[in-house]
Design a protein around this motif. Structure first.
Motif, PDB file in Angstrom:
ATOM      1  N   LEU A 113      49.867  98.760  49.187  1.00 30.51           N
ATOM      2  CA  LEU A 113      48.852  99.115  48.193  1.00 30.51           C
ATOM      3  C   LEU A 113      48.666  97.994  47.174  1.00 30.51           C
ATOM      4  O   LEU A 113      47.545  97.728  46.733  1.00 30.51           O
ATOM      5  N   CYS A 114      49.760  97.327  46.816  1.00 33.28           N
ATOM      6  CA  CYS A 114      49.665  96.207  45.877  1.00 33.28           C
ATOM      7  C   CYS A 114      48.787  95.107  46.448  1.00 33.28           C
ATOM      8  O   CYS A 114      47.938  94.546  45.751  1.00 33.28           O
TER       9      CYS A 114
ATOM     10  N   PHE B 287      54.881  98.013  41.850  1.00 38.24           N
ATOM     11  CA  PHE B 287      54.326  98.847  42.923  1.00 38.24           C
ATOM     12  C   PHE B 287      55.434  99.298  43.880  1.00 38.24           C
ATOM     13  O   PHE B 287      55.509 100.479  44.250  1.00 38.24           O
TER      14      PHE B 287
ATOM     15  N   LYS C 190      46.432  95.405  48.684  1.00 39.47           N
ATOM     16  CA  LYS C 190      45.049  95.856  48.775  1.00 39.47           C
ATOM     17  C   LYS C 190      44.375  95.911  47.412  1.00 39.47           C
ATOM     18  O   LYS C 190      43.200  95.556  47.263  1.00 39.47           O
ATOM     19  N   ILE C 191      45.105  96.385  46.394  1.00 41.92           N
ATOM     20  CA  ILE C 191      44.510  96.583  45.069  1.00 41.92           C
ATOM     21  C   ILE C 191      44.418  95.289  44.277  1.00 41.92           C
ATOM     22  O   ILE C 191      43.389  94.984  43.659  1.00 41.92           O
ATOM     23  N   LEU C 192      45.495  94.500  44.299  1.00 34.93           N
ATOM     24  CA  LEU C 192      45.550  93.285  43.481  1.00 34.93           C
ATOM     25  C   LEU C 192      45.233  92.016  44.265  1.00 34.93           C
ATOM     26  O   LEU C 192      45.191  90.931  43.680  1.00 34.93           O
ATOM     27  N   HIS C 193      45.050  92.152  45.581  1.00 37.15           N
ATOM     28  CA  HIS C 193      44.687  91.007  46.439  1.00 37.15           C
ATOM     29  C   HIS C 193      45.704  89.874  46.335  1.00 37.15           C
ATOM     30  O   HIS C 193      45.352  88.700  46.192  1.00 37.15           O
TER      31      HIS C 193
END
Length: 261
Positions: A103-104, A48, A106-109
């Motif tokens: 973003l990583c 990411f 948020k997306i992958l927690h």
């Protein structure tokens, strides 16, 4: 400029980018083991961050170099390929990488802040290899200089030919390796003291100071953007240092207020 293997030409810059990525992955693996973090999560974060960094570095390059871009040739596939394939501004990569990190998470927690603190030395070590690539091909070249260590390019698409230049790329590469060592030692010290390391802030300030000084020794003004006598990177560095110091002051004030309560 590069290594010719049969009909294949491997550019020095591309080769050292690959070597930098490999060195970064190796160092990242060691740091993950030391800090008891998951290497698989580190790889996902690195993907990411890497994609965000490349996009940000290219975008900032296009912004600061727009006056030198021949927009009448933008539809020429060869010109467009050369424009997109070369030219990156590191600080654009920093901001793009931070966006990728966010973003990583948020997306992958994934708790990306923990990984960022542990893995921050990966950035300067990979950057050092990239600067060696710059030195070999002649981009990001230094000012005219005929003292010890001067370099003369007889073949380069960027640097002036047959002119002794200051080896600013090599000096920055060495500086990045020093920053890597300092960050690693700082991490060890904080773990032994049971303190949370502020590695990201330390890196940003150290690199900003180094870059600010070295910008005076660069000669590629048209590629960097000059505002009021300072380059774009110098202004960004000033902003980063001011931001880090301001945030730390407010943090210390909050801590002091909580203790009084």
């Amino acid at each position: 400029m590069g290594i010719q293997i049969g009909t294949i030409m491997i550019s020095w810059y591309g080769l050292f980018i690959v070597l930098g990525i490999a060195a970064g992955v190796l160092l990242g693996y060691i740091l993950m083991r030391i800090n008891h973090l998951k290497f698989d999560d580190f790889i996902q974060i690195a993907c990411f961050v890497g994609l965000g960094a490349m996009a940000g570095a290219k975008l900032l390059y296009l912004i600061v170099s727009w006056e030198s871009i021949d927009f009448s040739r933008i539809t020429d596939p060869e010109y467009f390929s050369a424009l997109m394939g070369g030219g990156f501004v590191f600080y654009g990569g920093v901001f793009g990488g931070l966006l990728g990190l966010y973003l990583c998470g948020k997306i992958l927690h994934i708790q990306v802040a923990v990984y960022a603190r542990a893995a921050i030395p990966v950035i300067p070590v990979a950057h050092a290899f990239g600067r060696i690539g710059c030195a070999l091909v002649g981009c990001c070249y230094g000012v005219p200089y005929d003292g010890p260590g001067a370099v003369v390019y007889t073949e380069s698409i960027a640097a002036p030919l047959n002119v002794p230049l200051f080896p600013v790329q090599a000096v920055e590469a060495a500086g990045n390796l020093v920053i890597t060592g300092v960050l690693c030692m700082y991490d060890v010290y904080c773990r032994r003291q049971g303190r949370r390391a502020k590695s990201v802030q330390l890196y940003l300030v150290m690199y900003a100071v180094q870059r600010f000084v070295l910008e005076f020794l660069r000669y590629d003004d048209s590629e960097r953007g000059i505002i009021l006598g300072l380059s774009t990177s110098q202004w960004i560095g000033i902003g980063i240092c001011a931001g880090v110091i301001t945030v730390e002051i407010f943090r210390q004030k909050r801590v002091a207020m909580k203790r009084k309560m």
